[in-house]
Design a protein around this motif. Structure first.
Motif, mmCIF file in Angstrom:
data_model
loop_
_atom_site.group_PDB
_atom_site.id
_atom_site.type_symbol
_atom_site.label_atom_id
_atom_site.label_comp_id
_atom_site.label_asym_id
_atom_site.label_seq_id
_atom_site.Cartn_x
_atom_site.Cartn_y
_atom_site.Cartn_z
ATOM 1 N N ARG A 1 1.298 -1.170 0.141
ATOM 2 C CA ARG A 1 -0.053 -0.248 -0.514
ATOM 3 C C ARG A 1 0.810 1.277 -0.239
ATOM 4 N NH1 ARG A 1 -3.913 -0.257 3.885
ATOM 5 N NH2 ARG A 1 -3.306 -2.244 4.273
ATOM 6 N N LEU A 2 0.464 2.795 0.168
ATOM 7 C CA LEU A 2 0.922 3.411 -0.430
ATOM 8 C C LEU A 2 0.451 4.308 1.207
ATOM 9 C CD1 LEU A 2 0.358 5.253 -3.410
ATOM 10 C CD2 LEU A 2 2.524 4.340 -2.460
ATOM 11 N N HIS A 3 1.965 5.474 1.506
ATOM 12 C CA HIS A 3 1.497 5.658 2.896
ATOM 13 C C HIS A 3 1.886 7.232 2.647
ATOM 14 C CE1 HIS A 3 2.106 1.622 4.970
ATOM 15 N NE2 HIS A 3 3.122 1.498 4.320
ATOM 16 N N TRP A 4 1.393 8.239 2.892
ATOM 17 C CA TRP A 4 1.605 9.746 3.027
ATOM 18 C C TRP A 4 1.919 10.056 4.056
ATOM 19 C CZ3 TRP A 4 1.937 11.730 -1.648
ATOM 20 C CH2 TRP A 4 0.736 11.614 -2.103
ATOM 21 N N LEU A 5 3.709 10.175 3.639
ATOM 22 C CA LEU A 5 4.318 10.659 5.664
ATOM 23 C C LEU A 5 3.981 12.368 5.321
ATOM 24 C CD1 LEU A 5 7.465 9.028 4.354
ATOM 25 C CD2 LEU A 5 5.683 8.188 6.070
ATOM 26 N N LEU A 6 3.832 13.278 6.780
ATOM 27 C CA LEU A 6 3.656 14.585 6.401
ATOM 28 C C LEU A 6 4.481 14.178 7.895
ATOM 29 C CD1 LEU A 6 -0.124 14.211 7.151
ATOM 30 C CD2 LEU A 6 1.405 15.004 5.069
ATOM 31 N N ARG A 7 5.917 15.715 7.146
ATOM 32 C CA ARG A 7 6.533 15.869 8.303
ATOM 33 C C ARG A 7 5.734 18.146 8.247
ATOM 34 N NH1 ARG A 7 11.707 14.796 5.647
ATOM 35 N NH2 ARG A 7 12.887 15.980 6.407
ATOM 36 N N THR A 8 6.060 17.991 9.966
ATOM 37 C CA THR A 8 5.419 18.817 10.326
ATOM 38 C C THR A 8 6.107 19.742 10.922
ATOM 39 O OG1 THR A 8 4.681 18.812 12.823
ATOM 40 C CG2 THR A 8 3.368 17.314 11.031
ATOM 41 N N ARG A 9 6.118 21.418 11.015
ATOM 42 C CA ARG A 9 7.237 21.862 11.325
ATOM 43 C C ARG A 9 6.744 22.103 13.146
ATOM 44 N NH1 ARG A 9 9.452 25.688 8.038
ATOM 45 N NH2 ARG A 9 8.251 25.560 5.772
ATOM 46 N N ALA A 10 7.398 22.999 13.738
ATOM 47 C CA ALA A 10 7.062 22.023 15.480
ATOM 48 C C ALA A 10 5.652 22.507 15.695
ATOM 49 C CB ALA A 10 8.267 23.258 16.449
ATOM 50 N N CYS A 11 5.121 21.556 16.361
ATOM 51 C CA CYS A 11 3.395 22.061 16.959
ATOM 52 C C CYS A 11 3.214 20.912 18.259
ATOM 53 C CB CYS A 11 2.609 21.764 16.031
ATOM 54 S SG CYS A 11 2.755 19.716 15.508
ATOM 55 N N SER A 12 2.162 20.792 19.414
ATOM 56 C CA SER A 12 1.996 20.355 20.372
ATOM 57 C C SER A 12 1.229 18.681 19.671
ATOM 58 C CB SER A 12 1.178 20.549 21.142
ATOM 59 O OG SER A 12 -0.143 21.273 20.164
ATOM 60 N N ALA A 13 2.041 17.960 20.671
ATOM 61 C CA ALA A 13 1.661 16.376 20.318
ATOM 62 C C ALA A 13 0.294 15.877 20.653
ATOM 63 C CB ALA A 13 2.389 15.794 21.544
ATOM 64 N N ALA A 14 -0.823 17.373 21.289
ATOM 65 C CA ALA A 14 -1.585 17.089 21.144
ATOM 66 C C ALA A 14 -2.983 17.303 19.820
ATOM 67 C CB ALA A 14 -2.590 18.253 22.276
ATOM 68 N N ALA A 15 -1.820 18.488 18.973
ATOM 69 C CA ALA A 15 -2.287 18.546 17.873
ATOM 70 C C ALA A 15 -2.382 18.356 16.541
ATOM 71 C CB ALA A 15 -2.050 20.854 17.290
ATOM 72 N N VAL A 16 -1.331 17.426 16.886
ATOM 73 C CA VAL A 16 -0.806 16.315 16.247
ATOM 74 C C VAL A 16 -1.671 14.721 15.649
ATOM 75 C CG1 VAL A 16 1.160 14.864 14.762
ATOM 76 C CG2 VAL A 16 1.486 16.664 15.966
ATOM 77 N N GLN A 17 -2.377 14.555 17.598
ATOM 78 C CA GLN A 17 -2.992 13.338 17.961
ATOM 79 C C GLN A 17 -4.163 13.403 17.708
ATOM 80 O OE1 GLN A 17 -1.749 10.624 18.686
ATOM 81 N NE2 GLN A 17 0.221 10.820 19.216
ATOM 82 N N ALA A 18 -4.397 15.224 17.861
ATOM 83 C CA ALA A 18 -6.164 15.427 17.106
ATOM 84 C C ALA A 18 -6.077 15.012 15.454
ATOM 85 C CB ALA A 18 -6.630 17.204 17.110
ATOM 86 N N ALA A 19 -5.225 16.041 14.631
ATOM 87 C CA ALA A 19 -5.815 15.925 13.364
ATOM 88 C C ALA A 19 -5.031 14.069 13.219
ATOM 89 C CB ALA A 19 -3.661 16.510 12.541
ATOM 90 N N ALA A 20 -4.666 13.415 13.186
ATOM 91 C CA ALA A 20 -4.213 11.671 12.934
ATOM 92 C C ALA A 20 -5.532 11.109 13.316
ATOM 93 C CB ALA A 20 -3.121 11.659 14.444
ATOM 94 N N ALA A 21 -6.670 11.588 14.199
ATOM 95 C CA ALA A 21 -7.598 10.710 15.405
ATOM 96 C C ALA A 21 -8.391 11.435 13.243
ATOM 97 C CB ALA A 21 -7.898 11.579 16.096
ATOM 98 N N GLN A 22 -8.882 12.659 13.414
ATOM 99 C CA GLN A 22 -9.520 13.475 11.613
ATOM 100 C C GLN A 22 -8.898 12.181 11.211
ATOM 101 O OE1 GLN A 22 -12.328 14.516 11.689
ATOM 102 N NE2 GLN A 22 -12.180 14.814 9.752
#
Ligand SMILES: NC(=O)C1=CN([C@@H]2O[C@H](COP(=O)(O)OP(=O)(O)OC[C@H]3O[C@@H](n4cnc5c(N)ncnc54)[C@H](O)[C@@H]3O)[C@@H](O)[C@H]2O)C=CC1
Ligand SMILES: N[C@@H](CC=O)C(=O)O
Length: 472
Positions: free
Chosen positions: A427-448
């Motif tokens: 399968r394919l996977h998107w690898l999204l690399r972010t700038r500095a941000c809170s773990a909570a924000a990344v987890q919220a995006a991941a859940a969505q």
């Protein structure tokens, strides 16, 4: 001997028991004869002459307490008494030092308390016991002027408690970070280097004697949290409640995460990290040198470590702890973090120090367990990698999902730095690399994102330490 100048007279080496022809032997009572217990028994026997020379007197296991007496009798040399009652051994007057290497926190607490209350020094490798009952044990050690030494409890053979309490005693500690669970590092290394899946790598670690009796402590991050609590207490002189540590283990990581790490030129590592809030303030020349930190930021979590970082080069069962002091700068200590020989090495070092009457770090540890804990500080913002597994290996279908994925990032306030593709496991996977941000924000995006049609289940979010090769 542990020495509290307010309560006790000057320290003296342990009283000598006389054996045979007047040679004083430090008589060790050992509870537990598993990986660490057998390793300690074997090392003390093999290095008897060397240890006696360094300790100034022979050091020998004279009694063991175990669950399976018959099995133990076949393992110990003649002359070593085998008991089924650890509590009796802990208070036996013919035992000079109790070595607790059974594990667990219920029985172990009782035995160690009994020994300390009887004025018997204790050596333990049991970080769960220290992290859960540190203040109570330290109070008892202080009250009875009895040392408790625990070098083997943190990072296997690495003398990191000695380094913190003694070698770096002139520094304010600005930060600590490290790999302190050998089992997890072994699993992550085998997944990335040999393509093993998680369960196969864990089974290897168990067969090698690295894992806890309950391996959920290793892969769930609990064991590393126990060790971080001990390290941070010593570093900042305050009790560290386990509830103040943000803990995430490695059990959710998949082969695709190891492949993503390899593609990006990094390594997956379970990191334990601690820093006082307002590091610069703490290092300010006008700050009172001994002021405890107002708050500590404490975490155990899997991290994508860039190849150029020293911790990326710590493979397999090895551990490493990087301590940054205000005078010394960063100091990196590394070595085997688990297994019979390395752990026995640390137990025997504590016994030699006890025989010499050198127990400075017992004093430092006991002192660190007094008073109020520092407050718990939230995790810092840092760059992250988000791996999004897709249902398809089809490029066009993957691209059609992108607008929704990017909208979820934006809605969570996660700034995107770079987008890459990984083909793995059909399968394919998107690898999204972010700038500095809170773990909570990344987890919220991941859940969505995980709820979007076309996304194949949960996404993995990992903080990134250092600069990945393509951004150098
Ligand atoms: N295995 C390793 O590499 C390391 C282990 N440790 C710590 O050392 C301790 C021991 O670990 P291992 O040797 O790996 O465990 P293990 O499971 O190999 O051995 C524990 C031994 O204690 C005995 N035991 C347990 N409860 C008992 C009881 N109630 N009465 C009598 N005997 C009892 C067991 O029968 C077993 O022989 C644990 O606290 C662990 O966290 C610390 C550093 C490294
Ligand atoms: N299970 C532990 C043993 C040493 O503390 C580890 O894997 O690090």
């Amino acid at each position: 001997m542990y020495h509290d100048p307010d309560l006790h007279p000057a320290p003296a080496p342990l009283p000598a028991a006389t054996h045979g022809m007047g040679i004083s032997t430090l008589r060790v009572g050992l509870i537990g004869l598993g990986t660490v217990g057998l390793g300690t028994l074997e090392l003390l026997a093999r290095q008897a002459a060397l240890v006696a020379r360094r300790a100034g007197r022979p050091v020998a296991v004279t009694q063991v307490a175990v669950r399976n007496v018959a099995r133990a009798r076949s393992l110990v040399p003649a002359g070593v008494a085998v008991h089924a009652d650890p509590l009796a051994l802990a208070t036996d007057p013919s035992v000079d030092v109790l070595v607790e290497v059974a594990g667990g926190t219920t029985g172990a607490l009782q035995w160690v308390q009994a020994a300390l209350a009887a004025g018997k020094p204790v050596v333990t490798a049991n970080k769960a016991l220290l992290a859960e009952h540190g203040p109570a044990l330290a109070a008892l050690a202080r009250a009875h002027g009895t040392p408790l030494l625990c070098e083997a409890a943190v990072a296997g053979c690495i003398p990191v408690l000695k380094a913190l309490a003694e070698g770096l005693a002139g520094n304010r500690i600005l930060a600590l970070q490290g790999i302190v669970n050998g089992t997890s590092n072994y699993i992550l290394s085998r997944m990335q280097d040999a393509g093993l899946d998680f369960s196969a790598a864990l089974a290897e670690a168990q067969a090698l004697g690295y894992a806890e009796a309950d391996p959920a402590l290793d892969v769930g991050g609990g064991d590393a949290a126990h060790k971080l609590a001990v390290l941070a207490s010593l570093a900042w002189g305050v009790p560290v409640p386990l509830a103040h540590i943000a803990v995430q283990g490695i059990a959710h990581l998949q082969a695709a995460d190891a492949a993503a790490a390899a593609l990006l030129g990094g390594r997956l590592r379970l990191l334990a990290r601690a820093e006082p809030l307002g590091t610069l303030l703490c290092a300010h020349p006008q700050a009172e040198p001994d002021t405890p930190p107002e708050a500590l930021r404490l975490s155990v979590q899997p991290v994508l470590v860039a190849q150029a970082e020293p911790l990326a080069a710590v493979h397999g069962v090895r551990n490493a702890v990087q301590i940054t002091g205000d005078a010394c700068g960063p100091v990196l200590l590394t070595g085997a973090g688990a297994g019979a020989g390395p752990t026995a090495s640390a137990v025997v070092a504590d016994l030699v120090d006890l025989a010499r009457g050198h127990t400075a770090r017992a004093h430092a540890w006991a002192a660190s367990q007094q008073g109020q804990p520092a407050a718990s500080a939230p995790l810092a913002a840092e760059p992250h990698l988000l791996r999004v597994p897709l249902d398809h290996a089809d490029e066009r279908a993957a691209r059609s999902l992108l607008p929704a994925v990017l909208a979820a990032l934006e809605a969570a306030g996660v700034p995107l730095l770079r987008l890459q593709r990984l083909a793995h496991g059909g399968r394919l996977h998107w690898l999204l690399r972010t700038r500095a941000c809170s773990a909570a924000a990344v987890q919220a995006a991941a859940a969505q994102i995980a709820t979007l049609p076309g996304v194949a289940g949960p996404c993995t979010a990992l903080p990134v330490l250092g600069t990945l090769a393509d951004l150098v």
